[in-house]
Design a protein around this motif. Structure first.
Motif, PDB file in Angstrom:
ATOM      1  N   GLY A  44      -3.750 101.984  41.224  1.00 27.35           N
ATOM      2  CA  GLY A  44      -2.851 100.911  40.826  1.00 27.35           C
ATOM      3  C   GLY A  44      -1.886 101.455  39.792  1.00 27.35           C
ATOM      4  O   GLY A  44      -1.884 102.643  39.481  1.00 27.35           O
ATOM      5  N   ALA A  45      -1.052 100.594  39.260  1.00 22.17           N
ATOM      6  CA  ALA A  45      -0.103 100.991  38.224  1.00 22.17           C
ATOM      7  C   ALA A  45       0.262  99.766  37.416  1.00 22.17           C
ATOM      8  O   ALA A  45       0.313  98.654  37.954  1.00 22.17           O
ATOM      9  CB  ALA A  45       1.152 101.616  38.844  1.00 22.17           C
ATOM     10  N   THR A  46       0.514  99.960  36.136  1.00 21.53           N
ATOM     11  CA  THR A  46       0.975  98.852  35.304  1.00 21.53           C
ATOM     12  C   THR A  46       2.244  98.249  35.895  1.00 21.53           C
ATOM     13  O   THR A  46       2.443  97.039  35.868  1.00 21.53           O
ATOM     14  CB  THR A  46       1.237  99.340  33.871  1.00 21.53           C
ATOM     15  OG1 THR A  46       0.062  99.990  33.368  1.00 21.53           O
ATOM     16  CG2 THR A  46       1.582  98.190  32.954  1.00 21.53           C
ATOM     17  N   GLU A  47       3.099  99.114  36.452  1.00 20.34           N
ATOM     18  CA  GLU A  47       4.360  98.653  37.035  1.00 20.34           C
ATOM     19  C   GLU A  47       4.140  97.712  38.218  1.00 20.34           C
ATOM     20  O   GLU A  47       5.015  96.909  38.540  1.00 20.34           O
ATOM     21  CB  GLU A  47       5.199  99.848  37.489  1.00 20.34           C
ATOM     22  CG  GLU A  47       5.818 100.642  36.361  1.00 20.34           C
ATOM     23  CD  GLU A  47       4.889 101.702  35.770  1.00 20.34           C
ATOM     24  OE1 GLU A  47       5.346 102.492  34.937  1.00 20.34           O
ATOM     25  OE2 GLU A  47       3.684 101.738  36.149  1.00 20.34           O
ATOM     26  N   LEU A  48       3.006  97.833  38.898  1.00 20.39           N
ATOM     27  CA  LEU A  48       2.723  97.032  40.085  1.00 20.39           C
ATOM     28  C   LEU A  48       1.538  96.100  39.858  1.00 20.39           C
ATOM     29  O   LEU A  48       1.044  95.498  40.809  1.00 20.39           O
ATOM     30  CB  LEU A  48       2.483  97.953  41.289  1.00 20.39           C
ATOM     31  CG  LEU A  48       3.662  98.883  41.599  1.00 20.39           C
ATOM     32  CD1 LEU A  48       3.310  99.873  42.699  1.00 20.39           C
ATOM     33  CD2 LEU A  48       4.886  98.095  42.003  1.00 20.39           C
ATOM     34  N   LEU A  49       1.073  96.015  38.656  1.00 22.15           N
ATOM     35  CA  LEU A  49       0.057  95.087  38.163  1.00 22.15           C
ATOM     36  C   LEU A  49      -1.365  95.478  38.518  1.00 22.15           C
ATOM     37  O   LEU A  49      -2.246  95.426  37.672  1.00 22.15           O
ATOM     38  CB  LEU A  49       0.349  93.646  38.637  1.00 22.15           C
ATOM     39  CG  LEU A  49      -0.418  92.533  37.953  1.00 22.15           C
ATOM     40  CD1 LEU A  49      -0.236  92.583  36.438  1.00 22.15           C
ATOM     41  CD2 LEU A  49       0.049  91.168  38.460  1.00 22.15           C
ATOM     42  N   HIS A  50      -1.622  95.867  39.781  1.00 26.33           N
ATOM     43  CA  HIS A  50      -2.998  96.235  40.120  1.00 26.33           C
ATOM     44  C   HIS A  50      -3.021  97.190  41.306  1.00 26.33           C
ATOM     45  O   HIS A  50      -2.039  97.886  41.571  1.00 26.33           O
ATOM     46  CB  HIS A  50      -3.865  94.993  40.363  1.00 26.33           C
ATOM     47  CG  HIS A  50      -5.236  95.119  39.786  1.00 26.33           C
ATOM     48  ND1 HIS A  50      -6.273  95.721  40.466  1.00 26.33           N
ATOM     49  CD2 HIS A  50      -5.762  94.760  38.581  1.00 26.33           C
ATOM     50  CE1 HIS A  50      -7.367  95.706  39.702  1.00 26.33           C
ATOM     51  NE2 HIS A  50      -7.076  95.131  38.542  1.00 26.33           N
TER      52      HIS A  50
END
Length: 532
Positions: free
Chosen positions: A342-348
């Motif tokens: 996941g990524a902070t940019e894409l939330l999960h």
């Protein structure tokens, strides 16, 4: 994409969104779940909507000491806090509200109250220092903060101009809990737009200044209705637990959004290291666990001391999951780790696989509702089996808070995560390295995580981090930083010979550095840049 009419009085969040032509393409028309109406408040959906489906008497949050909040009690407390926000503190829809404290039901209730009041939650780590807090407050122009009294000192020291700090847990006349007790339990939630900003999640900022990632009310539900619904597959009687704090979107999803969306409950632990997790899993009969690969490996040594038979789903994310750890956990527990990126940019999580679809050593496939591919630096897809940059798109996309780095992360409608991956002919993605972590030595491309995986197969190695050190002759040489099990002999040559037996000789570390621990961020991510 044209935005809906906002309910925000404070228009700063929407004004700071990147230009529409810098957004990724959002996949909303064919989501494998419910369609989202134009007016949507995720706090209402996670509480009122869940209560309508399952009832108010179900457990929602538990604590390590045995405290239990039902959904009805949680909704009442959230309503009271929302009244305090709007009536006592003067918060208007669109205001940013900083949340800070250990992982407790009170912190989660504050987050839900901010959602219902139409505010924008900025949840930070309880370990962040004053200068870090001051930078976050400046970037997001935060006006209000709700803070556990135990975490207030550094926030006060940050000396943020105009910041109104309201603490809870201290018992004074202006304590949030005391103010809330005098307010009604029912709160008429703000009818936010589905694409009103609900939260700003800041990256850990290990290089350069932190980036604020802006997510909508719709996004909060979308990650639950894609990864959680179709890969994790939670049940209403599940008990969730995990190590990531709520200031980390991995924790916000795994400990608040996903269980509440499913009508399940979550055990919220103030201390959640591997050695605190195991007894908590046994005592509270936890069935769904979220933590990092290192924690799973650490817990292996003490599994025999605890009854974790209630555990049925184990999610690993935050960093690459070595195949050796996957196999060791499966061998000891019979459970297949659900790997994911996941990524902070894409939330999960957007790439994952579970159950029989899981393949050790791979991250998985694109989660239903998401698309993923591997591209070169020009954005063109590369053939299967060739390394390239991971590009993804789905119902959630990167929208940085007034940051020129938006054009680096989003290219041609795709989110470029910064990870080097391979895709095979079956659509499975295998992690190679961070794009900037590739070690080039004597013309060879060497992925540090591959060498780390080999080292972790050695019975004496607890943790490993592999980096490249500049070298006049070879360009870079491979250096391994290693944490050994207690009592193990610190000898480099046996480890080097072991790696040579596992990998091509050119991948063997030229040097082994023994350490007591490895540097990590507050969210548990390895900080390779601090090693040399």
């Amino acid at each position: 994409m044209e935005l809906k009419t906002s309910a925000h009085v404070d228009t700063f969040p929407r004004e700071q969104l990147p230009p529409a032509d810098q957004w990724p393409r959002l996949l909303l028309d064919d989501l494998p779940g419910p369609a989202y109406p134009d007016r949507l408040n995720c706090g209402v959906e996670l509480l009122n909507g869940t209560i309508e489906r399952f009832g108010a008497d179900r457990p929602a949050f538990r604590t390590g000491s045995g405290e239990l909040w039902t959904y009805g009690e949680l909704r009442a407390q959230v309503g009271r806090i929302a009244h305090v926000l709007t009536s006592d503190l003067g918060v208007v829809p669109g205001n940013r509200v900083l949340l800070r404290g250990p992982t407790t039901p009170h912190l989660a209730a504050c987050w839900l109250a901010v959602m219902k009041a139409g505010g924008v939650a900025v949840t930070v780590l309880a370990t962040q220092r004053p200068h870090e807090l001051a930078e976050v407050c400046s970037l997001a122009r935060i006006s209000h903060a709700l803070c556990d009294i135990r975490s207030a000192e550094d926030l006060v020291k940050a000396e943020v101009p105009g910041l109104r700090i309201t603490t809870y847990g201290g018992g004074g006349p202006q304590d949030l809990q005391r103010l809330a007790a005098a307010r009604p339990a029912l709160y008429p939630a703000v009818a936010t737009s589905a694409d009103d900003v609900a939260l700003i999640a800041f990256t850990s900022g290990t290089t350069g200044r932190p980036k604020g990632c802006m997510h909508f009310h719709r996004d909060v539900l979308a990650v639950a209705d894609t990864f959680a619904r179709h890969v994790l597959k939670p049940r209403p009687d599940d008990v969730f637990a995990g190590s990531p704090p709520l200031g980390f979107t991995f924790g916000l999803g795994g400990l608040v959004i996903f269980p509440l969306r499913a009508g399940a409950s979550a055990l919220l632990l103030e201390r959640s290291g591997p050695r605190q997790l195991l007894p908590a899993l046994a005592r509270h009969r936890v069935s769904v666990l979220f933590t990092a690969p290192t924690a799973y490996r650490t817990m292996l040594d003490e599994l025999d001391r605890y009854d974790i038979s209630a555990l049925r789903r184990c999610v690993s994310a935050g960093e690459n999951l070595p195949a050796a750890t996957w196999h060791a956990w499966h061998e000891r527990t019979g459970l297949r780790l659900i790997n994911g990126i996941g990524a902070t940019e894409l939330l999960h999580i957007f790439v994952s696989a579970a159950d029989g679809a899981a393949r050790p050593g791979t991250t998985g496939v694109a989660v239903p509702g998401w698309q993923a591919r591997v591209v070169d630096r020009a954005g063109h897809p590369v053939p299967d089996g060739e390394p390239g940059l991971l590009a993804v798109r789905g119902p959630v996309g990167c929208r940085y808070l007034a940051d020129e780095r938006q054009s680096e992360y989003v290219r041609d409608g795709w989110n470029i995560t910064g990870d080097t991956y391979l895709r095979d002919g079956d659509g499975y993605f295998t992690y190679v390295a961070r794009a900037d972590d590739m070690i080039i030595s004597s013309g060879y491309n060497i992925a540090g995580p591959e060498v780390e995986d080999a080292l972790l197969r050695h019975p004496d190695v607890l943790e490993a981090a592999v980096v490249g050190r500049p070298d006049a002759e070879r360009g870079q040489v491979v250096v391994a930083h290693v944490v050994l099990r207690e009592g193990a002999v610190r000898e480099a040559e046996p480890l080097r010979e072991f790696v040579k037996s596992e990998l091509s000789p050119h991948k063997c570390p030229r040097e082994v550095v023994f350490a007591e621990s490895l540097p990590r961020t507050g969210t548990g991510k390895l900080q390779r840049f601090r090693l040399e």
